[in-house]
Write a protein that holds these residues in place. Structure first.
Motif, short mmCIF file in Angstrom:
data_model
loop_
_atom_site.label_atom_id
_atom_site.label_comp_id
_atom_site.label_asym_id
_atom_site.label_seq_id
_atom_site.Cartn_x
_atom_site.Cartn_y
_atom_site.Cartn_z
N LEU A 202 0.87 -1.17 0.00
CA LEU A 202 0.00 0.00 0.00
C LEU A 202 0.91 1.23 0.00
O LEU A 202 1.44 1.62 1.04
N ILE A 203 1.13 1.81 -1.16
CA ILE A 203 2.07 2.92 -1.30
C ILE A 203 1.54 4.16 -0.58
O ILE A 203 2.24 4.78 0.22
N THR A 204 0.32 4.54 -0.91
CA THR A 204 -0.41 5.60 -0.22
C THR A 204 -1.83 5.11 -0.02
O THR A 204 -2.18 4.00 -0.43
N SER A 205 -2.67 5.92 0.56
CA SER A 205 -4.05 5.50 0.78
C SER A 205 -4.80 5.30 -0.53
O SER A 205 -5.86 4.64 -0.55
N SER A 206 -4.26 5.83 -1.63
CA SER A 206 -4.94 5.71 -2.92
C SER A 206 -4.17 4.90 -3.95
O SER A 206 -4.65 4.72 -5.07
N GLN A 207 -2.97 4.39 -3.61
CA GLN A 207 -2.16 3.65 -4.57
C GLN A 207 -1.64 2.35 -3.95
O GLN A 207 -1.24 2.34 -2.78
N LYS A 208 -1.63 1.31 -4.74
CA LYS A 208 -1.01 0.07 -4.30
C LYS A 208 -0.39 -0.66 -5.48
O LYS A 208 -0.80 -0.48 -6.64
N LEU A 209 0.59 -1.50 -5.17
CA LEU A 209 1.34 -2.26 -6.16
C LEU A 209 1.35 -3.72 -5.72
O LEU A 209 1.59 -4.00 -4.54
N GLU A 210 1.10 -4.64 -6.66
CA GLU A 210 1.06 -6.06 -6.32
C GLU A 210 1.91 -6.88 -7.28
O GLU A 210 1.92 -6.63 -8.48
N TRP A 211 2.62 -7.87 -6.72
CA TRP A 211 3.36 -8.88 -7.50
C TRP A 211 2.67 -10.21 -7.25
O TRP A 211 2.44 -10.60 -6.10
N SER A 212 2.36 -10.94 -8.32
CA SER A 212 1.52 -12.13 -8.17
C SER A 212 2.00 -13.29 -9.02
O SER A 212 2.65 -13.11 -10.05
N LEU A 213 1.63 -14.49 -8.57
CA LEU A 213 1.67 -15.70 -9.39
C LEU A 213 0.23 -16.12 -9.63
O LEU A 213 -0.54 -16.32 -8.69
N ASP A 214 -0.13 -16.23 -10.90
CA ASP A 214 -1.49 -16.55 -11.30
C ASP A 214 -1.43 -17.90 -12.03
O ASP A 214 -0.92 -18.00 -13.14
#
Length: 228
Positions: free
Chosen positions: A191-203
């Motif tokens: 959760l970078i800021t309250s309005s931004q997030k970044l995710e790394w995933s295995l799908d």
């Protein structure tokens, strides 16, 4: 921290690729981004883009060859509104760009969130209808169960990391043929800021359980999400 996540994703990607060499399997990179505009009365509009490139494919003309092939690009738009603090309804449209005929889709969605002994569970029910030139109409029913787990304390604050686990079985009917697909996703997010997030995933996706040619797909995903 980000280097650790990337290294872990690449290692798992290599292991699963080796394991899947004797079955129909392909793998690649899957970036995605979503933009959410909040409206009045708990309504919002969501725009999303997903892009998939294949790095390895053990079937077809390029069997067992490393490659960099565009698989598909999806453009989506949703209108979402809350029924109450824990339930919402959404309607969406979808356009897919792919090698053969492009496709269009209409989406209907119901989502709910509840807590079970401190564990946050998110339920998503979807139906969709896909129109592809030259192919019969495809109708699908989907159910996704997901949970988000903060890695620092019981709540998630800006600058902190979290885990997301989800599983989604998909039931489809096309041209009189029934099929099942399953999507299992493991994500590490920030959760970078309250309005931004970044995710790394295995799908990890499996399909053709009923029709011939059981297939597995593994995507290394990175997603950016912004709301305002």
């Amino acid at each position: 921290m980000r280097k650790f996540y990337l290294t872990s994703l690449l290692l798992l990607l290599s292991l699963v690729t080796s394991f899947a060499q004797d079955r129909q399997f392909f793998t690649g990179f899957f970036p995605e981004a979503a933009l959410t505009k909040k409206l009045k009365n708990d309504q919002k509009i969501i725009f999303k883009i997903e892009h998939q490139d294949i790095f390895y494919n053990n079937s077809g003309d390029q069997k067992d060859e490393l490659q960099f092939t565009h698989y598909r690009t999806d453009l989506m738009g949703f209108y979402d509104f809350k029924l109450n603090p824990t339930k919402s309804i959404a309607f969406g449209v979808f356009h897919r760009i792919q090698e053969k005929a492009n496709a269009n889709r209409i989406i209907q969605q119901f989502a709910a969130v509840n807590r079970l002994r401190g564990l946050k569970l998110a339920h998503r029910f979807r139906t969709d209808q896909t129109f592809t030139k030259g192919d019969p109409l495809e109708i699908r029913l989907r159910y996704r169960l997901a949970t988000e787990i903060p890695l620092s304390g019981s709540t998630l604050d800006p600058g902190e990391h979290y885990l997301v686990l989800s599983n989604e079985p998909i039931f489809s009917l096309q041209g009189g043929e029934f099929e099942i697909e399953n999507r299992l996703v493991f994500s590490v997010g920030e959760l970078i800021t309250s309005s931004q997030k970044l995710e790394w995933s295995l799908d990890y996706r499996t399909d053709k359980f009923i029709q011939e040619g059981f297939r597995t797909r593994l995507w290394a995903k990175v997603g950016y999400f912004y709301s305002f």
